[in-house]
Design an enzyme around this catalytic site. Sequence first.
Site, PDB file in Angstrom:
ATOM      1  N   CYS A   1      99.424  77.827  31.075  1.00  0.00           N
ATOM      2  CA  CYS A   1      99.013  76.431  31.202  1.00  0.00           C
ATOM      3  C   CYS A   1      99.820  75.626  32.214  1.00  0.00           C
ATOM      4  CB  CYS A   1      99.047  75.770  29.836  1.00  0.00           C
ATOM      5  SG  CYS A   1      98.154  76.764  28.626  1.00  0.00           S
TER       6      CYS A   1
ATOM      7  N   HIS B   1     102.352  66.496  29.243  1.00  0.00           N
ATOM      8  CA  HIS B   1     101.557  67.701  28.950  1.00  0.00           C
ATOM      9  C   HIS B   1     100.705  67.397  27.707  1.00  0.00           C
ATOM     10  CE1 HIS B   1     100.409  71.843  29.078  1.00  0.00           C
ATOM     11  NE2 HIS B   1     100.955  72.145  27.922  1.00  0.00           N
TER      12      HIS B   1
ATOM     13  N   HIS C   1      92.304  70.431  26.988  1.00  0.00           N
ATOM     14  CA  HIS C   1      93.353  71.162  27.688  1.00  0.00           C
ATOM     15  C   HIS C   1      92.692  72.179  28.600  1.00  0.00           C
ATOM     16  CE1 HIS C   1      96.836  73.118  28.905  1.00  0.00           C
ATOM     17  NE2 HIS C   1      97.307  73.614  27.778  1.00  0.00           N
TER      18      HIS C   1
END
Lengths: 339, 85, 404
Positions: free
Chosen positions: C168, C299, C334
């Site tokens: 990620c 994040h 996400h």
Amino acid sequence: MNSCYIHSAVSISAQNSFELEFLELFEISGKNVEAIAPNYKEYISPMVLRRMATGVKMGVAAASKALQNANIDKPNAILTGTGMGCIEDTEKFLNSIIANDEEFLTPTSFIQSTHNTVGAQIALGLQCKAYNNTYVHGALSFESALLDGLLMVQNEETKNVLVGGVDELGTEFVDYVRMLEDQNPNGIKVPIGEGASFFVLSSEKKHNVVELLGIKTSSKLSIHSLQNELIAFLSHHHLKPDSIDVLILGNNGDSFDDYYDEASKAFPQETINLSYKQFCGEFYTASAFGLFLGCEILKSQQIPETLLQHKAQKTSLKTILLYNQFKGRDHSFILLRQC
Amino acid sequence: MSELKQELKEKIIDILNLEDLSPSDINNNDALFGDGLGLDSIDALELIVMLDKDFGIQLTDPKQGKEIFKSISVLADYIAEHRKK
Amino acid sequence: MPNIEKNKARKGVAITGIGIISAIGNTLEENRISLLSSQSGIGDVTQIKTKQASQIKVGEVKLTNDELIDQLNLPKDNNFTRTALLGLVAAKEAVKNSGISIDASIETGFISATSVGGMDKTEIHLKDFPSKRETQKYVSSHHAGDSTQKIADALGINGFVTTISTACSSAANAIMLGARMITSGQLDRVIVGGTDALSKFTINGFKTLMILSDDVCTPFDEDRKGLNLGEAAAYLVLESDEMTKNKNVLAYLTGYGNANDAFHQTASSETGEGAFLAMQKALQIADLKSSDINYVNAHGTATPNNDLSESMALTRIFGEPMPDFSSTKSFTGHTLAAAGAIEAVFSVMALQEQTVWPNLNFRTKIEETGLEPTSVLKTKNIQNVLSNSFGFGGNCSTLIFSKR
């Protein structure tokens, strides 16, 4: 700008490259050829080992030995290249999705399937919080990692960088790749292989080390411009074709081997031409084995006999150029010098 | 009950790839996580799936595992009480 | 703090173009409008057949593969995966937005990021590969470099091209490498970013980790239940200072840092050590104090573990007063390997609009940290934006975007 030296080179491959002092190569045959596994328990604790697929084991063990050989506890960066990533666990998780119709799935193979697993496991094992990156660009995966490492040592005051390339065969996808190659008369002829080769790059000059002078990658190159590109790359490093003692080429038996024939025409007759994929197999990071071979040749000042087509040995082996491409794209030049 | 405990030990060794262990190495009251057997949060997720698949017990919050997976004895008691298959 | 790079003449990195496709819009303008109107793109899964459909919410791009193929004028027999399709749409927009033309006069590099490569096709066709000839074109599109090659070829980029995959944080690392290629003088122009399509593989993978929420995600909330997956692509055109004399510069990339948490394969450490180190390095490269940061695009995945760990790291870096911070994953979900690029584009937009994007769905502060994200649109003077991206394997990266 600092110079960049290769302090250690370690390879797990279809050859006895991990254990032996000097390489005795034997030709491999078959559709797919596995790497020779070292005793992993010497390098990895059992609680960690139990979750690892082949590629992660190969990568962690090769990295660990490369650091040992260079006398380094923690590198200042960890750079990994992998073309197919953790395909073994990817296949395992994907097949359990298909077989169980998305039910009763467990996390381990998914967690271990991400492309950065090898780099992450090396960092975790070493408790190394430094810069960590993973390159996954087909036949330029390892070269991208190497280029990043060179950038760090030459331009960014980084002292020691661990760089490696790793790919595992897996059990299913590789058969489809092989099937398509075999259906094509111009397809890849050498076995599909696997392996892990790791190197420590350093700004520190030591006795009898190899200097990594430069690397250049190109996504696409026409065969007509190849010689000019090679000569331009050499002259950027103040060299001419006749200063190259050995040319290490990535021939795999497919029709794109024409590129290697064309490249070798840029060099004088005395230049020794070697190819290596008949010993390690073809895979996206096979060129890391080629670099390992180049380092071995410069350090030992010997060329393994099975590699030589003619007996014409040069008296001194100082400068090596590696050239690799895959299916006519993803070209890479790597330049090495003994010092 | 001792049969269930033996079964659980075999399952845990198999599912978690604890190749170097045999069921007799695991005592009923040994801690499975941390200092005992040394299992971690990924193992806990594996065991949660085992509970669902083999015993029909569904946990929705991974935190519940902390209590249930304390030891083979605790786990066996929990399964005996809650199992649906 | 020592600054080893401070005295060296480094080339500045200008951002001259951006492009994006995400759950909140198929173009830059649509994304901008959704952000300015606090409109989330998270909803039910429609493009993928999955048993998990009723238990998850996702941030899907609202175009089918056929619509994307039409828009891109691709031949019918193409072997583009959805990852490549999304990537090409966004990369083309970035080039157009920047007004550059890609030709032999200036070498243009391309660095892309993805997590599972061509998995969206592989997972459908795997068992047909041996027997069905028409599916076999997707064997070669599986590896992670494939989408990058296709985009580079379509843009006419032949030189330095590569792909990064660090879960990620992938796109943040792609952007960082691009910046380093420019500051070190290797390239004067490079297009950087990432693309990731949703797949059954990823949905089920995160499901096994028990970190998917069955409702819209609530980053930095005490009662957060987990994340929503998303799909997206975004790219930025980076150019060296001297290339931009007569050009419209959108923002500058002034800082970047990459560190490893070295704690656990998937979980973040309680102290957020990797995140802390990444932010610290980025501030050092940018030669900024933490108090110079006006907005943090966190994040903020909305998993119990990430948001607590990141909050600890933010507290360690910024202390009091905490700058405005928010997670735009409440808009897009996400988007994994693309997230760093999506949030880079949102950071540039925050500088352009002088606006802090809201952290949607926030109600209650996390008890341990007491941090409160900015939960409504807020206009203010913004000079520097810090953006975080963290991934499996402890990979943590931070980027800093500045008006100058």
